[in-house]
Design an enzyme around this catalytic site. Sequence first.
Site, PDB file in Angstrom:
ATOM      1  N   THR A 198       0.806  -1.226   0.000  1.00 15.90           N
ATOM      2  CA  THR A 198       0.000   0.000   0.000  1.00 15.90           C
ATOM      3  C   THR A 198       0.837   1.273   0.000  1.00 15.90           C
ATOM      4  OG1 THR A 198      -0.121   0.090   2.430  1.00 15.90           O
ATOM      5  CG2 THR A 198      -1.830  -1.180   1.266  1.00 15.90           C
ATOM      6  N   CYS A 203      -2.249   0.439  15.127  1.00 14.78           N
ATOM      7  CA  CYS A 203      -3.208   0.741  14.057  1.00 14.78           C
ATOM      8  C   CYS A 203      -4.392  -0.224  14.091  1.00 14.78           C
ATOM      9  CB  CYS A 203      -2.523   0.663  12.700  1.00 14.78           C
ATOM     10  SG  CYS A 203      -3.594   1.219  11.338  1.00 14.78           S
ATOM     11  N   ARG A 220       4.038   6.695   3.130  1.00 12.46           N
ATOM     12  CA  ARG A 220       3.193   7.799   3.570  1.00 12.46           C
ATOM     13  C   ARG A 220       2.512   7.434   4.881  1.00 12.46           C
ATOM     14  NH1 ARG A 220       1.363   6.305  -1.190  1.00 12.46           N
ATOM     15  NH2 ARG A 220      -0.784   6.021  -0.473  1.00 12.46           N
ATOM     16  N   CYS A 256      -0.266   6.736   7.703  1.00 13.95           N
ATOM     17  CA  CYS A 256      -1.630   6.212   7.700  1.00 13.95           C
ATOM     18  C   CYS A 256      -2.608   7.294   8.171  1.00 13.95           C
ATOM     19  CB  CYS A 256      -1.700   5.005   8.630  1.00 13.95           C
ATOM     20  SG  CYS A 256      -3.344   4.296   8.851  1.00 13.95           S
ATOM     21  N   CYS A 316      -4.472   5.476  11.799  1.00  9.70           N
ATOM     22  CA  CYS A 316      -3.808   5.449  13.117  1.00  9.70           C
ATOM     23  C   CYS A 316      -3.004   6.717  13.369  1.00  9.70           C
ATOM     24  CB  CYS A 316      -2.924   4.225  13.248  1.00  9.70           C
ATOM     25  SG  CYS A 316      -1.448   4.235  12.195  1.00  9.70           S
ATOM     26  N   TRP A 368      22.408  20.013  45.283  1.00 11.45           N
ATOM     27  CA  TRP A 368      20.998  19.642  45.369  1.00 11.45           C
ATOM     28  C   TRP A 368      20.166  20.509  44.444  1.00 11.45           C
ATOM     29  CZ3 TRP A 368      16.409  22.057  46.233  1.00 11.45           C
ATOM     30  CH2 TRP A 368      15.304  21.247  46.474  1.00 11.45           C
ATOM     31  N   TYR A 416      18.127  19.402  41.127  1.00 20.45           N
ATOM     32  CA  TYR A 416      16.674  19.611  41.145  1.00 20.45           C
ATOM     33  C   TYR A 416      16.258  20.401  39.911  1.00 20.45           C
ATOM     34  CZ  TYR A 416      12.016  20.899  42.805  1.00 20.45           C
ATOM     35  OH  TYR A 416      10.658  21.074  42.919  1.00 20.45           O
ATOM     36  N   ASP A 442      19.542  15.213  49.086  1.00 17.78           N
ATOM     37  CA  ASP A 442      18.169  15.276  49.580  1.00 17.78           C
ATOM     38  C   ASP A 442      17.993  14.370  50.807  1.00 17.78           C
ATOM     39  OD1 ASP A 442      15.284  16.206  48.572  1.00 17.78           O
ATOM     40  OD2 ASP A 442      15.123  14.167  49.362  1.00 17.78           O
TER      41      ASP A 442
END
Length: 509
Positions: free
Chosen positions: A38, A46, A71, A73, A76, A436, A440, A456
């Site tokens: 296709t 899909c 190409r 779909c 989906c 720390w 973070y 920590d």
Amino acid sequence: MSSAPSPAALPDPRVCERARLSRDARFDGLFFTAVRSTGIYCRPVCPAPAPRPENVDYYRSAAAAESAGFRPCLRCRPELAPGDGAWRRGDETVARALKLIDQGFLAESTLADLAARVHLGERQLRRLFVERLGAAPIGVHGTRRLLFAKQLLTETTLPVTEVALAAGFSSLRRFNATFLEAYRMAPRELRRRTPAEPAVRDASQPLVLKLGYRPPYEFGAMLDFLRGRALPGVETVDTRSYARVVGTEQSPGWLRVSAWPGSRGGRIHALKLELHGAAPTQLAGIVARVRRMFDLDADPQAIAAALSADPHLRPLLKKHPGLRLPSGWDGFEIAVRAIIGQQVSVAAARTLTTRVAQRHGRPVAIAGPDGLDRLFPEPVALATGNLEGLGLTGARAATVRAVAVALLEGRVDFRAEQTLEEFTDSWSALPGIGPWTAHYLALRALGHPDAFPAEDLVLQRALTGDGSRLSARQLRQHAEAWRPWRGYAVIHLWRDAMAAAPAPVEKKR
């Protein structure tokens, strides 16, 4: 089914085949199925009837499938597949280059510029991309632009001219030609093939986009984390959604993120982004920020495979398999929060940061969710702004100002291509910013998966089980086995500690 593969290779064809036939959403975005008979390529999920195995090829990325002449779909919709987080996270060269491409770097710069930003030669960078992703950087950039345009054409009523601008095309003619060449149909033809949309665009209604992720995903836990830190006026978080002000004082807007309707049933793995007031040229950047903020490109299988070997983490991963890294909208905003939050509770930090935002944030008027009325202050506003009388210590106020000045002068930044070490070293060089805070910031401003604030106190107590503490050095040594996902271990341990903490006792009046 086998766990997700390492990012250096396509999954085993037998794994791909089982994932395709079972429509396993855990592999969505980790590979794509191309059908030779296709000329169409699809996501593993899909819903179309499965093609015969002898007609199927598997590709590592959408760009690789498109480079081979396939190409996307229309059923989906590969543009909804989550990104392959293994290649867009961390410090590998390809990951850092992809972050820049996702930010639109190649729209205005050359491949040589991209290679220089990640300290490689142009030829070497191209070779790495083809080897790891199956497509050159320019191909990855082109596929990204066209798939984003395809999503806007399918899900919105934006004029084609605005879709072209949003996808990074400065010329409508060039956009139409490129789209037609790649997808063998004009943009307007694609819109005619999609479900009917209102004939006239209602500018008062927000733009709505679907943002896919790989399951499992604990959106409720993400909202819990953000709600405890939400700044009134700037953002609002309830049990179902997150909303905030975006844009500028001259052109303010708002966004809201919630679960996509029907996603709780397990069939749709996506969040819903509502966006109002954003210019077309800002759309791709906003979507990229939201995806980072809500960690939509994470691969839970790969993370669990690495962390579950630790007996301390294994039960936490089983209990909350869908925890993600809760990043932030803006790096400077997260930096101010982190500085103010040093050695105080989350609630106290929120109160103090809210005072800063109320005094120095720009008020705006938007017709959006209730309670949103201001933008968080820019660095220039806090570099010399009055922070007295807000409850901040002198040291914290001085650090906020120093960080604002450093950002304005370019001594620190939030550039996507930095390694974790480069980022934390530059930030730790500022007065008042220790390891720390630097880690973070890497965790919440960059969404870095391996950020690890070993200083920590909660983390240092989490692994002993008797209330004693490991030193930062001992904790780092233990966490070496968690690389490159130490940030996810942090989130699991923080959540577990929060759940184990006794509820506050209400005082008698």
